[in-house]
Write a protein that holds these residues in place. Structure first.
Motif, PDB file in Angstrom:
ATOM      1  N   ILE A  48       0.794  -1.306   0.165  1.00 26.60           N
ATOM      2  CA  ILE A  48      -0.100   0.052   0.152  1.00 26.60           C
ATOM      3  C   ILE A  48       1.015   1.173  -0.015  1.00 26.60           C
ATOM      4  CG2 ILE A  48      -1.682   1.421   1.474  1.00 26.60           C
ATOM      5  CD1 ILE A  48      -2.742  -1.252   2.322  1.00 26.60           C
ATOM      6  N   SER A  49       1.860   1.419   0.892  1.00 23.85           N
ATOM      7  CA  SER A  49       2.658   2.232   1.080  1.00 23.85           C
ATOM      8  C   SER A  49       3.585   2.789  -0.461  1.00 23.85           C
ATOM      9  CB  SER A  49       3.780   2.314   2.157  1.00 23.85           C
ATOM     10  OG  SER A  49       4.700   1.346   1.957  1.00 23.85           O
ATOM     11  N   MET A  50       3.857   1.626  -1.002  1.00 26.45           N
ATOM     12  CA  MET A  50       4.657   1.747  -2.402  1.00 26.45           C
ATOM     13  C   MET A  50       3.870   2.302  -3.544  1.00 26.45           C
ATOM     14  SD  MET A  50       7.403  -1.594  -2.357  1.00 26.45           S
ATOM     15  CE  MET A  50       8.339  -1.686  -0.740  1.00 26.45           C
ATOM     16  N   VAL A  51       2.697   1.744  -3.491  1.00 17.23           N
ATOM     17  CA  VAL A  51       1.811   1.906  -4.606  1.00 17.23           C
ATOM     18  C   VAL A  51       1.063   3.330  -4.251  1.00 17.23           C
ATOM     19  CG1 VAL A  51      -0.444   1.660  -5.492  1.00 17.23           C
ATOM     20  CG2 VAL A  51       0.948  -0.200  -5.118  1.00 17.23           C
ATOM     21  N   TYR A  52       0.803   3.904  -3.120  1.00 13.22           N
ATOM     22  CA  TYR A  52       0.325   5.212  -2.834  1.00 13.22           C
ATOM     23  C   TYR A  52       1.422   6.099  -3.075  1.00 13.22           C
ATOM     24  CZ  TYR A  52      -1.583   9.318  -0.746  1.00 13.22           C
ATOM     25  OH  TYR A  52      -2.323  10.588  -0.762  1.00 13.22           O
ATOM     26  N   LEU A  53       2.509   6.074  -2.376  1.00 13.92           N
ATOM     27  CA  LEU A  53       3.728   7.084  -2.366  1.00 13.92           C
ATOM     28  C   LEU A  53       4.434   6.938  -3.817  1.00 13.92           C
ATOM     29  CD1 LEU A  53       4.599   6.976   1.329  1.00 13.92           C
ATOM     30  CD2 LEU A  53       3.200   8.665   0.291  1.00 13.92           C
ATOM     31  N   GLY A  54       4.582   5.909  -4.111  1.00 12.40           N
ATOM     32  CA  GLY A  54       5.444   5.669  -5.694  1.00 12.40           C
ATOM     33  C   GLY A  54       6.715   5.936  -5.207  1.00 12.40           C
ATOM     34  N   PHE A  55       7.535   5.943  -6.311  1.00  6.96           N
ATOM     35  CA  PHE A  55       9.019   5.803  -6.061  1.00  6.96           C
ATOM     36  C   PHE A  55       9.502   7.047  -6.630  1.00  6.96           C
ATOM     37  CE2 PHE A  55       7.971   1.438  -5.860  1.00  6.96           C
ATOM     38  CZ  PHE A  55       8.618   0.870  -5.063  1.00  6.96           C
ATOM     39  N   GLY A  56      10.640   7.629  -6.162  1.00  9.45           N
ATOM     40  CA  GLY A  56      11.335   8.830  -6.293  1.00  9.45           C
ATOM     41  C   GLY A  56      11.606   9.295  -7.805  1.00  9.45           C
ATOM     42  N   GLY A  57      12.342   8.495  -8.220  1.00  9.13           N
ATOM     43  CA  GLY A  57      12.900   8.777  -9.448  1.00  9.13           C
ATOM     44  C   GLY A  57      13.994   9.958  -9.535  1.00  9.13           C
ATOM     45  N   ASN A  58      14.742  10.352 -10.533  1.00  5.26           N
ATOM     46  CA  ASN A  58      15.669  11.511 -10.172  1.00  5.26           C
ATOM     47  C   ASN A  58      15.144  12.822  -9.911  1.00  5.26           C
ATOM     48  OD1 ASN A  58      17.350   9.526 -11.394  1.00  5.26           O
ATOM     49  ND2 ASN A  58      16.993  10.210 -13.423  1.00  5.26           N
ATOM     50  N   LYS A  59      13.819  13.079 -10.483  1.00  2.00           N
ATOM     51  CA  LYS A  59      13.249  14.270  -9.965  1.00  2.00           C
ATOM     52  C   LYS A  59      13.155  14.661  -8.404  1.00  2.00           C
ATOM     53  CE  LYS A  59       9.152  17.444 -11.034  1.00  2.00           C
ATOM     54  NZ  LYS A  59       7.768  17.332 -11.806  1.00  2.00           N
ATOM     55  N   ARG A  60      12.808  13.625  -7.910  1.00  2.00           N
ATOM     56  CA  ARG A  60      12.473  13.760  -6.572  1.00  2.00           C
ATOM     57  C   ARG A  60      13.454  13.240  -5.367  1.00  2.00           C
ATOM     58  NH1 ARG A  60       6.818  10.848  -5.827  1.00  2.00           N
ATOM     59  NH2 ARG A  60       6.996  11.427  -3.626  1.00  2.00           N
ATOM     60  N   ALA A  63      14.020  -2.292   2.400  1.00  2.00           N
ATOM     61  CA  ALA A  63      15.022  -1.635   1.523  1.00  2.00           C
ATOM     62  C   ALA A  63      14.698  -1.331   0.262  1.00  2.00           C
ATOM     63  CB  ALA A  63      16.195  -2.761   1.277  1.00  2.00           C
ATOM     64  N   ILE A  64      13.635  -1.902  -0.333  1.00  2.00           N
ATOM     65  CA  ILE A  64      13.021  -1.621  -1.882  1.00  2.00           C
ATOM     66  C   ILE A  64      12.457  -0.211  -1.564  1.00  2.00           C
ATOM     67  CG2 ILE A  64      11.322  -2.337  -3.369  1.00  2.00           C
ATOM     68  CD1 ILE A  64      11.878  -5.061  -2.914  1.00  2.00           C
ATOM     69  N   SER A  65      11.453  -0.076  -0.317  1.00  2.00           N
ATOM     70  CA  SER A  65      10.854   1.359  -0.140  1.00  2.00           C
ATOM     71  C   SER A  65      11.963   2.488  -0.097  1.00  2.00           C
ATOM     72  CB  SER A  65      10.183   1.222   0.882  1.00  2.00           C
ATOM     73  OG  SER A  65      10.812   1.258   2.046  1.00  2.00           O
ATOM     74  N   LEU A  66      13.197   2.260  -0.021  1.00  2.00           N
ATOM     75  CA  LEU A  66      13.974   3.502   0.040  1.00  2.00           C
ATOM     76  C   LEU A  66      14.405   4.015  -1.572  1.00  2.00           C
ATOM     77  CD1 LEU A  66      16.396   2.202   2.940  1.00  2.00           C
ATOM     78  CD2 LEU A  66      14.831   4.148   3.177  1.00  2.00           C
ATOM     79  N   LEU A  67      14.061   3.289  -2.693  1.00  2.00           N
ATOM     80  CA  LEU A  67      14.170   3.545  -3.744  1.00  2.00           C
ATOM     81  C   LEU A  67      13.751   4.790  -4.326  1.00  2.00           C
ATOM     82  CD1 LEU A  67      14.184   0.017  -5.447  1.00  2.00           C
ATOM     83  CD2 LEU A  67      16.214   1.338  -4.387  1.00  2.00           C
TER      84      LEU A  67
END
Length: 325
Positions: A179-191, A321-325
């Motif tokens: 849920i946290s990964m889907v809702y908050l997404g992943f950062g990418g270079n921009k964020r 660890a994955i959620s830190l990406l």
């Protein structure tokens, strides 16, 4: 200082009610605007309370969506704590709570996918009715039990046997992480931002608490089992679980308002609560059959427990660890 006080409150409101990109844009705009006016009194006179302009800019549906997902995230951390408190009564809240949680996820994600950018009230109400009926039907099918049956062959391969339904509480780690990964997404270079010391400290503190519980259990099983008999393990697990729940709640707030990578701490907190529950549960369910002729737990029982604890610890750390990406 007064002007900064108003701006800080407005910034917090923007980060709470708006998506991260929109919040940053609003904060930047009002930073420039507030520099041009005379102070907090003038800002209040022109814009009203700090949260008013933010609420006017926010999409109520997005705000409701965020609060709904917030409720699900808190629920994932709360259920293991409730089961720890109810331990000994013979009732496991997680049995029905897992079904309710899965139905809530289907409902919210389904509503989000169907509506998308639509603003039609008719489609909204039809979607709500259809998904509500679908959620009730899914709840009656006991989806947690279905998932457990599907995963039973894998568990037998890993642990050598099936565990009782009370041990399915481990699913709340995976569910909260997804849920946290889907809702908050992943950062990418921009964020992408540097990891702040506060996040590192929070991560380290939660890991320390988990290491203490896990290390104590392993020490008792392999070195001195009598220590578990004399230590107030039940009280210690209850206190640790409550503290970790508070940590999970704070980390979700931090993830929404400041840095989405705080969800890693949130995942670790749920993992820690689950390990506390498992320790608590083992203590309540010890019986003479687990002891050998020397009054020590049998090698097979210790191996099963060690595998179970280590398995939860392993995939919890991987998800964090994955959620830190």
């Amino acid at each position: 200082m007064k002007r900064l006080g108003y701006f800080k409150k407005l910034s917090l409101a923007a980060r709470w009610f708006l998506p991260q990109d929109e919040a940053e844009s609003v904060v930047d705009d009002y930073r420039d605007i507030l520099r041009e006016i005379g102070g907090q009194e003038e800002a209040v006179k022109r814009f009203g309370p700090p949260w008013k302009p933010v609420i006017e800019l926010s999409d109520r549906r997005k705000v409701l969506r965020w609060h709904s997902f917030l409720a699900l995230l808190i629920f994932c951390a709360l259920v293991p704590v409730i089961d720890i408190i109810l331990e000994g009564t013979g009732f496991y809240f997680s049995n029905s709570a897992g079904d309710l949680l899965l139905c809530g996820i289907v409902y919210l994600f389904g509503l989000d996918v169907i509506l998308g950018g639509l603003n039609s009230k008719v489609i909204t109400w039809v979607s709500v009715v259809v998904l509500t009926l679908a959620g009730i039907f899914l709840f009656m099918l006991h989806p947690l039990e279905l998932i457990s049956n599907l995963l039973a062959p894998l568990k037998r391969a890993v642990f050598g046997r099936d565990f009782p339904i009370c041990f399915q509480i481990e699913y709340f780690i995976i569910t909260g992480a997804v849920i946290s990964m889907v809702y908050l997404g992943f950062g990418g270079n921009k964020r992408r931002k540097h990891i702040k010391k506060s996040l590192i400290l929070g991560f380290a503190v939660v890991l320390f608490v988990i290491a203490c519980v896990y290390g104590f259990v392993m020490y008792c099983f392999y070195v001195d089992f009598s220590l578990m008999m004399h230590f107030e393990i039940i009280t210690a697990c209850e206190i640790a679980a409550v503290l970790l729940f508070i940590g999970a709640l704070l980390s979700v707030i931090m993830a929404k308002m400041f840095d989405y990578r705080w969800r890693a701490v949130y995942i670790l907190c749920i993992m820690g609560i689950v390990i506390c529950f498992e320790t608590h549960n083992l203590w309540w369910n010890m019986n003479p059959s687990i002891y050998n002729e020397y009054g020590m737990p049998t090698t097979m029982w210790v191996k099963e427990v060690t595998t179970f604890f280590t398995w939860d610890l392993g995939y919890g750390l991987v998800l964090a660890a994955i959620s830190l990406l």
